[in-house]
Motif scaffolding. Structure first.
Motif, PDB file in Angstrom:
ATOM      1  N   LEU A 866       4.235  -1.457 -14.257  1.00 14.28           N
ATOM      2  CA  LEU A 866       4.310  -0.572 -15.419  1.00 14.28           C
ATOM      3  C   LEU A 866       5.719  -0.014 -15.548  1.00 14.28           C
ATOM      4  O   LEU A 866       5.912   1.157 -15.853  1.00 14.28           O
ATOM      5  CB  LEU A 866       3.289   0.564 -15.283  1.00 14.28           C
ATOM      6  N   LEU A 867       6.715  -0.854 -15.263  1.00 12.89           N
ATOM      7  CA  LEU A 867       8.128  -0.485 -15.338  1.00 12.89           C
ATOM      8  C   LEU A 867       8.434   0.614 -14.329  1.00 12.89           C
ATOM      9  O   LEU A 867       8.591   0.327 -13.149  1.00 12.89           O
ATOM     10  CB  LEU A 867       8.505  -0.084 -16.761  1.00 12.89           C
ATOM     11  N   SER A 868       8.462   1.858 -14.735  1.00 15.78           N
ATOM     12  CA  SER A 868       8.741   2.937 -13.801  1.00 15.78           C
ATOM     13  C   SER A 868       7.542   3.261 -12.921  1.00 15.78           C
ATOM     14  O   SER A 868       7.684   3.955 -11.918  1.00 15.78           O
ATOM     15  CB  SER A 868       9.163   4.209 -14.553  1.00 15.78           C
ATOM     16  N   TRP A 869       6.374   2.767 -13.292  1.00 19.07           N
ATOM     17  CA  TRP A 869       5.139   3.018 -12.562  1.00 19.07           C
ATOM     18  C   TRP A 869       4.656   1.722 -11.918  1.00 19.07           C
ATOM     19  O   TRP A 869       5.087   0.634 -12.263  1.00 19.07           O
ATOM     20  CB  TRP A 869       4.047   3.545 -13.503  1.00 19.07           C
ATOM     21  N   ARG A 870       3.719   1.883 -10.997  1.00 23.39           N
ATOM     22  CA  ARG A 870       3.058   0.725 -10.396  1.00 23.39           C
ATOM     23  C   ARG A 870       1.579   1.034 -10.227  1.00 23.39           C
ATOM     24  O   ARG A 870       1.207   2.132  -9.821  1.00 23.39           O
ATOM     25  CB  ARG A 870       3.660   0.379  -9.031  1.00 23.39           C
ATOM     26  N   MET A 871       0.735   0.058 -10.563  1.00 22.97           N
ATOM     27  CA  MET A 871      -0.706   0.198 -10.401  1.00 22.97           C
ATOM     28  C   MET A 871      -1.210  -0.960  -9.547  1.00 22.97           C
ATOM     29  O   MET A 871      -0.797  -2.107  -9.746  1.00 22.97           O
ATOM     30  CB  MET A 871      -1.409   0.183 -11.756  1.00 22.97           C
ATOM     31  N   ASP A 872      -2.087  -0.668  -8.568  1.00 24.85           N
ATOM     32  CA  ASP A 872      -2.662  -1.752  -7.778  1.00 24.85           C
ATOM     33  C   ASP A 872      -4.101  -1.447  -7.423  1.00 24.85           C
ATOM     34  O   ASP A 872      -4.541  -0.293  -7.431  1.00 24.85           O
ATOM     35  CB  ASP A 872      -1.820  -2.035  -6.530  1.00 24.85           C
ATOM     36  N   PHE A 873      -4.834  -2.518  -7.136  1.00 21.41           N
ATOM     37  CA  PHE A 873      -6.226  -2.436  -6.706  1.00 21.41           C
ATOM     38  C   PHE A 873      -6.386  -3.365  -5.510  1.00 21.41           C
ATOM     39  O   PHE A 873      -5.975  -4.527  -5.545  1.00 21.41           O
ATOM     40  CB  PHE A 873      -7.169  -2.846  -7.838  1.00 21.41           C
ATOM     41  N   ASN A 874      -6.997  -2.847  -4.439  1.00 26.23           N
ATOM     42  CA  ASN A 874      -7.161  -3.577  -3.187  1.00 26.23           C
ATOM     43  C   ASN A 874      -8.639  -3.507  -2.802  1.00 26.23           C
ATOM     44  O   ASN A 874      -9.211  -2.422  -2.713  1.00 26.23           O
ATOM     45  CB  ASN A 874      -6.280  -2.925  -2.108  1.00 26.23           C
ATOM     46  N   TRP A 875      -9.246  -4.690  -2.534  1.00 29.88           N
ATOM     47  CA  TRP A 875     -10.689  -4.724  -2.301  1.00 29.88           C
ATOM     48  C   TRP A 875     -11.016  -5.674  -1.155  1.00 29.88           C
ATOM     49  O   TRP A 875     -10.643  -6.847  -1.180  1.00 29.88           O
ATOM     50  CB  TRP A 875     -11.412  -5.149  -3.574  1.00 29.88           C
ATOM     51  N   VAL A 876     -11.704  -5.145  -0.137  1.00 25.41           N
ATOM     52  CA  VAL A 876     -12.288  -5.950   0.934  1.00 25.41           C
ATOM     53  C   VAL A 876     -13.795  -5.921   0.694  1.00 25.41           C
ATOM     54  O   VAL A 876     -14.457  -4.923   0.990  1.00 25.41           O
ATOM     55  CB  VAL A 876     -11.929  -5.391   2.318  1.00 25.41           C
ATOM     56  N   PRO A 877     -14.391  -6.999   0.158  1.00 24.47           N
ATOM     57  CA  PRO A 877     -15.775  -6.922  -0.334  1.00 24.47           C
ATOM     58  C   PRO A 877     -16.846  -6.891   0.742  1.00 24.47           C
ATOM     59  O   PRO A 877     -17.933  -6.358   0.508  1.00 24.47           O
ATOM     60  CB  PRO A 877     -15.909  -8.192  -1.193  1.00 24.47           C
ATOM     61  N   PHE A 878     -16.597  -7.464   1.936  1.00 23.13           N
ATOM     62  CA  PHE A 878     -17.656  -7.509   2.944  1.00 23.13           C
ATOM     63  C   PHE A 878     -17.039  -7.556   4.332  1.00 23.13           C
ATOM     64  O   PHE A 878     -15.836  -7.758   4.490  1.00 23.13           O
ATOM     65  CB  PHE A 878     -18.582  -8.723   2.727  1.00 23.13           C
ATOM     66  N   GLY A 879     -17.882  -7.327   5.335  1.00 22.58           N
ATOM     67  CA  GLY A 879     -17.433  -7.341   6.715  1.00 22.58           C
ATOM     68  C   GLY A 879     -17.393  -5.940   7.300  1.00 22.58           C
ATOM     69  O   GLY A 879     -17.836  -4.953   6.688  1.00 22.58           O
ATOM     70  N   ASP A 880     -16.849  -5.836   8.519  1.00 18.54           N
ATOM     71  CA  ASP A 880     -16.765  -4.545   9.198  1.00 18.54           C
ATOM     72  C   ASP A 880     -15.700  -3.636   8.607  1.00 18.54           C
ATOM     73  O   ASP A 880     -15.660  -2.447   8.925  1.00 18.54           O
ATOM     74  CB  ASP A 880     -16.461  -4.767  10.691  1.00 18.54           C
ATOM     75  N   ASN A 881     -14.814  -4.182   7.768  1.00 23.07           N
ATOM     76  CA  ASN A 881     -13.717  -3.395   7.208  1.00 23.07           C
ATOM     77  C   ASN A 881     -13.831  -3.286   5.690  1.00 23.07           C
ATOM     78  O   ASN A 881     -12.829  -3.346   4.979  1.00 23.07           O
ATOM     79  CB  ASN A 881     -12.376  -4.020   7.592  1.00 23.07           C
ATOM     80  N   THR A 882     -15.053  -3.151   5.182  1.00 24.80           N
ATOM     81  CA  THR A 882     -15.260  -3.020   3.740  1.00 24.80           C
ATOM     82  C   THR A 882     -14.451  -1.840   3.195  1.00 24.80           C
ATOM     83  O   THR A 882     -14.503  -0.733   3.729  1.00 24.80           O
ATOM     84  CB  THR A 882     -16.752  -2.805   3.444  1.00 24.80           C
ATOM     85  N   PHE A 883     -13.716  -2.106   2.127  1.00 25.32           N
ATOM     86  CA  PHE A 883     -12.776  -1.098   1.636  1.00 25.32           C
ATOM     87  C   PHE A 883     -12.407  -1.415   0.203  1.00 25.32           C
ATOM     88  O   PHE A 883     -12.348  -2.574  -0.205  1.00 25.32           O
ATOM     89  CB  PHE A 883     -11.526  -1.120   2.525  1.00 25.32           C
ATOM     90  N   TRP A 884     -12.170  -0.369  -0.596  1.00 25.96           N
ATOM     91  CA  TRP A 884     -11.533  -0.537  -1.889  1.00 25.96           C
ATOM     92  C   TRP A 884     -10.589   0.624  -2.120  1.00 25.96           C
ATOM     93  O   TRP A 884     -10.812   1.747  -1.661  1.00 25.96           O
ATOM     94  CB  TRP A 884     -12.556  -0.658  -3.027  1.00 25.96           C
ATOM     95  N   GLY A 885      -9.522   0.367  -2.835  1.00 24.86           N
ATOM     96  CA  GLY A 885      -8.544   1.410  -3.123  1.00 24.86           C
ATOM     97  C   GLY A 885      -7.852   1.154  -4.445  1.00 24.86           C
ATOM     98  O   GLY A 885      -7.535   0.004  -4.787  1.00 24.86           O
ATOM     99  N   PHE A 886      -7.646   2.219  -5.210  1.00 27.88           N
ATOM    100  CA  PHE A 886      -6.951   2.137  -6.493  1.00 27.88           C
ATOM    101  C   PHE A 886      -5.799   3.131  -6.479  1.00 27.88           C
ATOM    102  O   PHE A 886      -5.951   4.270  -6.043  1.00 27.88           O
ATOM    103  CB  PHE A 886      -7.896   2.457  -7.650  1.00 27.88           C
ATOM    104  N   PHE A 887      -4.631   2.683  -6.951  1.00 37.18           N
ATOM    105  CA  PHE A 887      -3.445   3.531  -6.948  1.00 37.18           C
ATOM    106  C   PHE A 887      -2.662   3.311  -8.232  1.00 37.18           C
ATOM    107  O   PHE A 887      -2.493   2.172  -8.691  1.00 37.18           O
ATOM    108  CB  PHE A 887      -2.558   3.195  -5.750  1.00 37.18           C
ATOM    109  N   VAL A 888      -2.197   4.406  -8.826  1.00 38.44           N
ATOM    110  CA  VAL A 888      -1.248   4.344  -9.919  1.00 38.44           C
ATOM    111  C   VAL A 888      -0.284   5.505  -9.732  1.00 38.44           C
ATOM    112  O   VAL A 888      -0.694   6.647  -9.512  1.00 38.44           O
ATOM    113  CB  VAL A 888      -1.940   4.403 -11.302  1.00 38.44           C
ATOM    114  N   GLY A 889       1.007   5.202  -9.759  1.00 44.30           N
ATOM    115  CA  GLY A 889       1.994   6.249  -9.516  1.00 44.30           C
ATOM    116  C   GLY A 889       3.395   5.782  -9.837  1.00 44.30           C
ATOM    117  O   GLY A 889       3.651   4.595 -10.103  1.00 44.30           O
ATOM    118  N   ILE A 890       4.326   6.732  -9.810  1.00 43.76           N
ATOM    119  CA  ILE A 890       5.732   6.443 -10.100  1.00 43.76           C
ATOM    120  C   ILE A 890       6.374   5.808  -8.866  1.00 43.76           C
ATOM    121  O   ILE A 890       6.142   6.230  -7.740  1.00 43.76           O
ATOM    122  CB  ILE A 890       6.458   7.733 -10.502  1.00 43.76           C
TER     123      ILE A 890
END
Length: 911
Positions: A866-890
């Motif tokens: 997003l030029l000066s910004w960055r957005m990302d999504f990270n997803w581990v759908p299954f297993g012992d380390n199931t995780f999701w994360g969403f970030f948007v920031g400068i």
């Protein structure tokens, strides 16, 4: 109190900021720039400059000295006008005033106005003013600078005002050289990562500034930024304070609800200590949380300290101490100390548990320019074996899959004597995170004396048997500790400490035999010192053999001989110049070696293994030492080794090239075995076969190995002194084999590009690439999860060929040591990333285990630029380390707190 980090230190090494208060940094950068509008000048004498004639060449440059005299710089040829001989009044100028213009420099003596037109420049003290037009009214002591219009009506040559390192680019500027008051219209300036624009800036005096309509952003386009912060009322006192009115965040020219009614900020150009604002989150097992809040200590320009903490409503908490330091041409490094007290569930429930984990990391690098003869480095990563599996501030699956943490601290120096002497001290640490076993050396001492050639002159050629005779001296001393995770940093960890020294003196030479054979022979003497030995005896009360430690100095001495002979054989198979494969070259390097070690049974004693005394066993008191034990049986081995390389010459696809292209077919194919002439049976050792090659323009590495045993085995899986071919089998029995394939390639518009390595992920015990997923440090999410710099993460234009990168790994292991005939490992892992458009990037890491028949760790990644910004999504759908994360920031560090970060932490089970 606001937090500000210094953008420069006297070491010239910029430390990456941890946290920075938004408004303090923005307004500090802006007002430091506005302070650059001061211009100190005085009235010019009326007759101090000639009036240029009409036929004069346009470009001129003149100087006015502090005593009021005018000097014409001889850049162009001009008409000479006699200067008034009357004595000028004494000027109060503090330095020379220099000015020039491309079109003309015009004096109006009646109105006392100097006008510079087209590429006008005015220099005085540390002030520089460049503009399309500059007007200096030295009667009113006022300077005005503005733009010009080109033939199309477009404004060009905007004013550029510079004082020291501060630069301001307004539409126009007007200031008084005596009262020091100034008005700046639509000023544009850049301070570190900030770009600032203000409609009107008024300078009352040297200590008070007022601003109206100011907006600041980190966008590269200051005229049309994708976002900015707007404030209409600002009062600035240089070096003391900033007071602002209502400040509003605007995105895409749309005001947002993010609003600050007023603010007061202290001003300084140095690092400042202050509060770090925490992040809010929630987990199922630990409730609501405040993470990564704390305090930043600006201790010095060379080092700092950040104290961060987490708190969960179920009582869990964490503390972290992060410090960085640097000194130019000396050293640099960082220290991270992390501790977490984790509580699972609630007290009284059956699944309640409590555990404490910690991790210590230290990295230090010494600049080689400081002292070329000595070196000091440190790379420390130690702590709880389960830290990276259980930490609530690390999402690093690579660390979960890695079983080893290691550390090393070393110092080495060289003494420039003849011969040279090298000395080093090293402390090492190796920790198995599965067995929780820790091995340490505190420390290891190594010293060596360079080779000495006693039969060769100092500058003579070392050729032949005698002249090549050389000897060395090596010393190695260790203090080794073996302990467990639970005893680490406790006094019990030193109970099993073992210390010792080993001296070795190798004597060797090499020579040629029959011109084509290279031969070498060597003699090695070793002396081992121990400070603790053992004595074995039968204890009738316990009815067992016990080992009794005997403290005191003891030593044993051994020696051995070795010889080797080898040659190189070249073979070429030609297929013809008209063939696609013109020839294949085969290089063989056969070698035969011999080693002899006598028996040192004098160091062996006997003990009664039972109460009757009839069962007598032999042992050596040096068992358990650091450097092994003296051999009881003599050894007389013959070794055989054959290494091969294959390469081909093929027709180059490029028709303009006349020479054939060389391709490596197999870069190594090795066969090795040995024959023990002193053994009574099983004299032949298993043959080891290994090889490797590179395919697809050396992007794919293929390595394989196998163990071929010539002997058969019995029904219990034990080797017997019968050849396998005589037992109804083949010539060799394959007891084990393995193959590994690694492939990594990146392409951007058809051109390969190397990815940025994940150094922190590798330091935490994972990998440098994203084969096991990207490493996520939850305390700082500004960096790209695709391991690339912001400037290189995305393509400038969307083209037919999408940029992509692939990392591939395949592993196969076969075991048949006891006729099990099993594939014990057969797995594939792959990581791929691509850019769907110029601003969208996606990636996946996954794999499959064919033995366990299941999908291995899988991670999906999505990122938007997003030029000066960055957005990302990270997803581990299954297993012992199931995780999701969403970030948007400068992206910019100074505004890293302007973000929205939402994630679900894995509900790990504490062990």
């Amino acid at each position: 109190m606001a937090v500000q980090k210094s953008s420069h230190i006297f070491t010239k090494i910029v430390l990456k900021p941890l946290r920075t208060n938004l408004f303090y940094i923005v307004l500090s950068a802006y007002f430091l720039t506005i302070g650059s509008t001061q211009l100190y000048s005085q009235e010019l004498p009326k007759n101090s400059q000639p009036i240029p004639s009409k036929n004069q060449t346009p470009k001129i440059e003149k100087e006015i000295s502090p005593d009021g005299k005018t000097t014409e710089v001889p850049i162009i040829k001009s008409d000479t006008i006699k200067i008034d001989s009357l004595k000028n009044k004494k000027s109060t100028l503090e330095g020379k005033v220099r000015y020039k213009a491309k079109n003309y420099a015009k004096f109006d003596q009646k109105k006392q106005i100097l006008t510079l037109n087209d590429e006008a420049e005015l220099f005085y003290l540390d002030y520089e003013l460049k503009s399309g037009v500059i007007v200096y009214d030295y009667k009113k002591n006022e300077v005005y600078a503005g733009r010009l219009k080109d033939s199309t009506g477009k404004y060009i040559q905007y004013p550029v005002f510079k004082q020291g390192a501060n630069v301001i680019e307004p539409d126009s500027i007007r200031f008084n050289t005596v009262s020091k008051r100034a008005i700046v219209f639509n000023s544009r300036t850049e301070q570190q990562e900030f770009r600032i624009k203000a409609e009107v800036t008024k300078k009352e005096n040297d200590s008070v500034y007022f601003m109206k309509g100011a907006r600041f952003t980190t966008s590269k386009d200051i005229e049309n930024p994708e976002y900015y912060f707007y404030t209409n009322k600002v009062k600035f006192v240089p070096g003391k304070k900033v007071v602002v009115g209502g400040t509003n965040m605007v995105i895409a020219d749309v005001p947002t609800p993010i609003f600050l009614p007023f603010a007061f900020f202290p001003m300084t150009d140095k690092s400042r200590s202050g509060i770090i604002i925490p992040n809010y989150n929630y987990t199922n097992q630990r409730g609501y949380t405040l993470q990564n809040g704390g305090y930043y200590f600006a201790l010095s320009d060379n080092y700092d300290l950040a104290v961060l903490g987490d708190y969960y409503t179920n009582g869990s908490y964490g503390l972290r101490f992060e410090s960085r330091y640097a000194k130019m041409y000396k050293f640099s490094g960082n220290v991270n100390i992390r501790f977490e007290n984790l509580i699972n569930s609630e007290r009284g429930y059956p699944d309640y548990s409590k555990t404490s984990i910690y991790n210590i990391q230290w990295s230090h690098a010494k600049d080689g320019k400081s002292n070329p003869n000595s070196r000091f480095s440190a790379s420390v990563n130690l702590g709880s074996s389960r830290y990276f599996q259980q930490s609530l501030n690390q999402i690093n699956v690579g660390s979960n899959l890695n079983n080893t943490l290691s550390s090393s601290i070393s110092y080495s120096t060289s003494f420039q004597t003849v011969p040279a002497v090298n000395l080093s001290l090293t402390a090492t640490h190796s920790q198995n995170t599965q067995t929780q076993e820790i091995n340490m050396t505190l420390p290891t001492l190594q010293a060596s004396v360079d080779r000495i050639f006693p039969f060769a002159s100092k500058d003579g050629v070392k050729k032949g048997f005698f002249k090549n005779i050389n000897l060395q001296y090596n010393l190695r001393g260790e203090n080794r500790i073996k302990t467990t995770d639970s005893l680490f940093f406790k006094s019990e960890m030193f109970d099993t400490a073992v210390a010792g020294f080993q001296h070795s003196i190798p004597l060797s030479t090499n020579f040629k035999i029959f011109k084509y054979f290279s031969a070498s022979t060597s003699f090695n003497y070793q002396e081992t010192w121990q400070f603790k030995t053992i004595r074995k005896q039968f204890n009738p009360l316990e009815n067992e053999v016990e080992n009794i430690d005997v403290s005191g100095f003891d030593a044993f001495r051994t020696y051995s001989f070795s010889n080797s002979i080898g040659t190189t054989i070249y073979g070429t198979f030609n297929f013809g110049d008209d063939k696609k494969i013109k020839s294949i070259r085969h290089v063989m390097r056969p070698a035969i070696s011999h080693s002899y070690t006598p028996s040192f049974d004098k160091y062996y004693d006997t003990y009664a293994a039972d109460g009757s005394g009839t069962m007598i066993q032999e042992y050596t008191r040096f068992e358990g030492g650091l450097f092994g034990i003296p051999g009881q049986n003599y050894s007389n081995n013959l070794g055989f080794n054959l290494s091969n390389t294959f390469e081909a010459k093929v027709t180059d696809k490029d028709s303009t090239k006349t020479e054939p292209k060389k391709i490596m077919l197999i870069n190594n194919l090795n066969f090795s075995t040995s024959y023990d002439m002193a053994a009574d049976s099983l004299r032949w050792a298993p043959m080891r076969v290994s090889g490797g090659t590179q395919l697809f323009k050396q992007k794919m590495n293929v390595n394989f190995a196998a163990t071929l045993d010539p002997y058969a085995i019995d029904n219990n899986g034990q080797r017997i002194d019968v050849f396998n071919i005589n037992n109804g089998g083949s010539l060799f029995r394959m007891s084990s084999a393995n193959m590994n394939i690694g492939y990594s390639i990146a392409s951007t518009d058809g051109k390969d590009k190397d990815k940025k390595k994940n150094d922190q992920g590798a330091r935490n015990g994972g990998r440098e690439d994203d084969l096991f997923g990207s490493n996520a440090d939850l305390s700082d999410r500004r960096e790209s999860q695709f391991g690339e710099d912001d400037e290189e993460s995305f393509s400038e234009f969307y083209k037919s060929e999408l940029p992509w990168d692939i990392t591939f790994a395949y592993s196969l292991t076969y075991s048949n040591a006891a006729r099990e005939n099993d594939i014990v490992n057969n797995s594939v892992m792959i990581s791929a990333n691509t850019s769907l458009t110029t601003k969208w990037k996606v990636g996946v890491s996954t794999g499959y285990d064919f033995v366990r028949k299941g999908v291995t760790f899988t991670q999906l990644r999505l990122e938007r630029d997003l030029l000066s910004w960055r957005m990302d999504f990270n997803w581990v759908p299954f297993g012992d380390n199931t995780f999701w994360g969403f970030f948007v920031g400068i992206k910019a560090a100074v505004l890293q707190d302007v973000k929205w970060d939402k994630r679900s932490l894995p509900d790990r089970t504490l062990r």
